[in-house]
Each structure stands twice: as C-alpha cells, then as structure tokens.
Design a protein around this motif. Structure first.
Motif, PDB file in Angstrom:
ATOM      1  N   GLU A  39       0.807  -1.219   0.000  1.00  0.00           N
ATOM      2  CA  GLU A  39       0.000   0.000   0.000  1.00  0.00           C
ATOM      3  C   GLU A  39       0.843   1.274   0.000  1.00  0.00           C
ATOM      4  N   ARG A  40       1.969   1.234   0.682  1.00  0.00           N
ATOM      5  CA  ARG A  40       2.871   2.389   0.741  1.00  0.00           C
ATOM      6  C   ARG A  40       4.257   1.928   0.284  1.00  0.00           C
ATOM      7  N   PRO A  41       4.413   1.786  -1.015  1.00  0.00           N
ATOM      8  CA  PRO A  41       5.657   1.220  -1.547  1.00  0.00           C
ATOM      9  C   PRO A  41       6.830   2.203  -1.461  1.00  0.00           C
ATOM     10  N   LEU A  42       7.845   1.802  -0.757  1.00  0.00           N
ATOM     11  CA  LEU A  42       9.064   2.607  -0.683  1.00  0.00           C
ATOM     12  C   LEU A  42      10.061   2.056  -1.696  1.00  0.00           C
ATOM     13  N   ARG A  43      10.520   2.913  -2.581  1.00  0.00           N
ATOM     14  CA  ARG A  43      11.391   2.481  -3.671  1.00  0.00           C
ATOM     15  C   ARG A  43      12.601   1.704  -3.168  1.00  0.00           C
ATOM     16  N   GLY A  44      13.287   2.222  -2.174  1.00  0.00           N
ATOM     17  CA  GLY A  44      14.482   1.543  -1.668  1.00  0.00           C
ATOM     18  C   GLY A  44      14.180   0.173  -1.098  1.00  0.00           C
ATOM     19  N   ASP A  45      13.054   0.060  -0.379  1.00  0.00           N
ATOM     20  CA  ASP A  45      12.663  -1.233   0.179  1.00  0.00           C
ATOM     21  C   ASP A  45      12.348  -2.235  -0.933  1.00  0.00           C
ATOM     22  N   TRP A  46      11.627  -1.786  -1.939  1.00  0.00           N
ATOM     23  CA  TRP A  46      11.266  -2.678  -3.044  1.00  0.00           C
ATOM     24  C   TRP A  46      12.516  -3.111  -3.810  1.00  0.00           C
ATOM     25  N   MET A  47      13.445  -2.187  -4.009  1.00  0.00           N
ATOM     26  CA  MET A  47      14.695  -2.531  -4.706  1.00  0.00           C
ATOM     27  C   MET A  47      15.499  -3.546  -3.903  1.00  0.00           C
ATOM     28  N   ALA A  48      15.600  -3.342  -2.598  1.00  0.00           N
ATOM     29  CA  ALA A  48      16.349  -4.268  -1.738  1.00  0.00           C
ATOM     30  C   ALA A  48      15.711  -5.655  -1.767  1.00  0.00           C
ATOM     31  N   ARG A  49      14.392  -5.709  -1.747  1.00  0.00           N
ATOM     32  CA  ARG A  49      13.700  -7.003  -1.775  1.00  0.00           C
ATOM     33  C   ARG A  49      13.951  -7.729  -3.096  1.00  0.00           C
ATOM     34  N   LEU A  50      13.899  -7.014  -4.215  1.00  0.00           N
ATOM     35  CA  LEU A  50      14.192  -7.638  -5.507  1.00  0.00           C
ATOM     36  C   LEU A  50      15.617  -8.178  -5.516  1.00  0.00           C
ATOM     37  N   ASP A  51      16.560  -7.407  -5.036  1.00  0.00           N
ATOM     38  CA  ASP A  51      17.953  -7.848  -5.000  1.00  0.00           C
ATOM     39  C   ASP A  51      18.100  -9.097  -4.131  1.00  0.00           C
ATOM     40  N   GLU A  52      17.415  -9.108  -2.984  1.00  0.00           N
ATOM     41  CA  GLU A  52      17.467 -10.246  -2.071  1.00  0.00           C
ATOM     42  C   GLU A  52      16.937 -11.518  -2.747  1.00  0.00           C
ATOM     43  N   VAL A  53      15.779 -11.428  -3.382  1.00  0.00           N
ATOM     44  CA  VAL A  53      15.175 -12.597  -4.037  1.00  0.00           C
ATOM     45  C   VAL A  53      16.046 -13.048  -5.214  1.00  0.00           C
ATOM     46  N   LEU A  54      16.536 -12.108  -5.979  1.00  0.00           N
ATOM     47  CA  LEU A  54      17.362 -12.442  -7.145  1.00  0.00           C
ATOM     48  C   LEU A  54      18.594 -13.257  -6.731  1.00  0.00           C
ATOM     49  N   GLN A  55      19.207 -12.889  -5.623  1.00  0.00           N
ATOM     50  CA  GLN A  55      20.422 -13.574  -5.191  1.00  0.00           C
ATOM     51  C   GLN A  55      20.170 -14.982  -4.671  1.00  0.00           C
ATOM     52  N   THR A  56      18.925 -15.330  -4.384  1.00  0.00           N
ATOM     53  CA  THR A  56      18.611 -16.685  -3.928  1.00  0.00           C
ATOM     54  C   THR A  56      18.336 -17.640  -5.083  1.00  0.00           C
ATOM     55  N   GLN A  57      18.304 -17.124  -6.298  1.00  0.00           N
ATOM     56  CA  GLN A  57      17.961 -17.955  -7.453  1.00  0.00           C
ATOM     57  C   GLN A  57      19.182 -18.732  -7.935  1.00  0.00           C
ATOM     58  N   ALA A  58      18.970 -20.004  -8.252  1.00  0.00           N
ATOM     59  CA  ALA A  58      20.063 -20.870  -8.707  1.00  0.00           C
ATOM     60  C   ALA A  58      20.430 -20.609 -10.161  1.00  0.00           C
ATOM     61  N   GLU A  59      19.504 -20.065 -10.921  1.00  0.00           N
ATOM     62  CA  GLU A  59      19.775 -19.810 -12.336  1.00  0.00           C
ATOM     63  C   GLU A  59      19.427 -18.367 -12.673  1.00  0.00           C
ATOM     64  N   PRO A  60      19.795 -17.939 -13.870  1.00  0.00           N
ATOM     65  CA  PRO A  60      19.445 -16.573 -14.298  1.00  0.00           C
ATOM     66  C   PRO A  60      17.925 -16.390 -14.285  1.00  0.00           C
ATOM     67  N   VAL A  61      17.481 -15.147 -14.270  1.00  0.00           N
ATOM     68  CA  VAL A  61      16.056 -14.855 -14.197  1.00  0.00           C
ATOM     69  C   VAL A  61      15.602 -13.985 -15.363  1.00  0.00           C
ATOM     70  N   VAL A  62      14.299 -14.048 -15.602  1.00  0.00           N
ATOM     71  CA  VAL A  62      13.609 -13.102 -16.469  1.00  0.00           C
ATOM     72  C   VAL A  62      12.586 -12.408 -15.581  1.00  0.00           C
ATOM     73  N   LEU A  63      12.577 -11.093 -15.612  1.00  0.00           N
ATOM     74  CA  LEU A  63      11.665 -10.303 -14.798  1.00  0.00           C
ATOM     75  C   LEU A  63      10.398  -9.999 -15.589  1.00  0.00           C
ATOM     76  N   VAL A  64       9.258 -10.171 -14.960  1.00  0.00           N
ATOM     77  CA  VAL A  64       7.969  -9.849 -15.585  1.00  0.00           C
ATOM     78  C   VAL A  64       7.274  -8.849 -14.666  1.00  0.00           C
ATOM     79  N   ALA A  65       7.306  -7.584 -15.078  1.00  0.00           N
ATOM     80  CA  ALA A  65       6.823  -6.493 -14.243  1.00  0.00           C
ATOM     81  C   ALA A  65       5.522  -5.916 -14.773  1.00  0.00           C
ATOM     82  N   HIS A  66       4.640  -5.558 -13.852  1.00  0.00           N
ATOM     83  CA  HIS A  66       3.428  -4.831 -14.216  1.00  0.00           C
ATOM     84  C   HIS A  66       3.387  -3.517 -13.446  1.00  0.00           C
ATOM     85  N   SER A  67       3.015  -2.462 -14.129  1.00  0.00           N
ATOM     86  CA  SER A  67       2.777  -1.155 -13.533  1.00  0.00           C
ATOM     87  C   SER A  67       3.990  -0.670 -12.729  1.00  0.00           C
TER      88      SER A  67
END
Length: 181
Positions: A39-67
């Motif tokens: 509801e109250r998206p903070l850019r830095g928090d969202w960026m940190a969360r994406l970085d955190e999830v990305l680093q847990t992936q065993a293989e490369p990723v494709v991002l599918v973003a909406h809005s």
C-alpha cells in the motif's frame, strides 16, 4: 545456456487473483516477489527485496513487471551490482509516476529512472492506459532501450482489461527466455 526462472513483479497494491500475473503464477509456477508493504511502496525497500530474491535464485532470471513493477526494474537496474543475473525483462503498463495527480503513496517514485537497461527488455503499453499516455510510455521504453509493443486500447493491462492468462504476453515472455541450443 541454463533455463531461467521467471520472477513476477506486481505493481502498487499487488496483483489480485484475476490478474494475468496471478494466473501465470498459479498455472505456470512463476515466482512472485512479495513486498513488505503493497500500500505504501518505498522504492528503496522494493529494490532491496528484488535484490534479495534475485540472489537466492540458482539460475538466471527473467523479470515480468506490471505497472509500478516496471519502475522497480528501472530503479533497481540503475543501482544493483547483480544485473548480470537477469536475462531480460517484460515491462507491462509502466505508469507515469511524474504525472500530475499521482497518488501521494507513490511520492518517492516521482522521478522516473531513465537509464538504459543492461539486459534485453520488451515494454507493452496500451493506447488508453489511465496511468500513462502512449507518448510517455513510448518515451520510457526508448530511454530503457526496450522494444515497444502497442497493445491497443486495453486500459492498464490488468484484470479489468479482460486479458485472462494473456497468451500474447506469454509469447512476448518466450522471446526473452533462453532458447535451446
């Protein structure tokens, strides 16, 4: 080349059960990146969360973003040291967060990051998106170095657009996935 994981990046308020992202998650097993505050998206928090999830992936990723997820990709890519782990991005209905009337909850997203993305991208915009004019959407796509796909008059390309599981979007996603050798 290794297979890729698909990470779904919903926008502000998340993607509900009838949204094509939710259908892809349920039907195709793609992984949603959950944020701590939709509801109250903070850019830095969202960026940190994406970085955190990305680093847990065993293989490369494709991002599918909406809005707002599209703005997340652009902001994250301009600051992260992990962009080489991304094979591509499908950016659907990027909002114009610099437009007058942008909700106050999105104040820290007002300056759109416009640097060229360091990975292939496809931007899909609608001719009647209430959150972005076609001209602004096309300019963002150009700034990001993304191929532009015009979806016609489909609103915000969400559940209200009647896309269902959006087969045309799945075709676009397949263009970003590694092809078998």
């Amino acid at each position: 080349m290794k297979a890729s994981t698909v990470l779904l990046l919903p926008g502000w308020l998340n993607s509900g059960p009838g949204h094509w992202q939710s259908l892809w998650e349920a039907q195709l097993g793609h992984q949603r990146v959950e944020q701590s505050d939709w509801e109250r998206p903070l850019r830095g928090d969202w960026m940190a969360r994406l970085d955190e999830v990305l680093q847990t992936q065993a293989e490369p990723v494709v991002l599918v973003a909406h809005s707002l997820g599209c703005q997340l990709v652009a902001s994250w890519a301009s600051h992260s040291g992990h962009t080489a782990r991304v094979r591509g991005a499908l950016l659907v209905a990027p909002p114009d967060t610099e437009a007058p009337g942008t909700p106050p909850q999105l104040h820290n997203w007002r300056q759109i990051q416009r640097a060229r993305l360091p990975f292939p991208a496809i931007a899909v915009i609608s001719s009647d998106d209430p959150f972005c004019t076609p001209e602004r959407g096309a300019q963002m796509a150009a700034d990001w170095g993304a191929s532009l796909v015009m979806a016609g008059p489909r609103g915000h390309l969400n559940a209200d657009s009647g896309l269902g599981n959006w087969p045309k979007g799945q075709v676009l996603l397949s263009q970003l996935m590694p092809q078998p050798a």
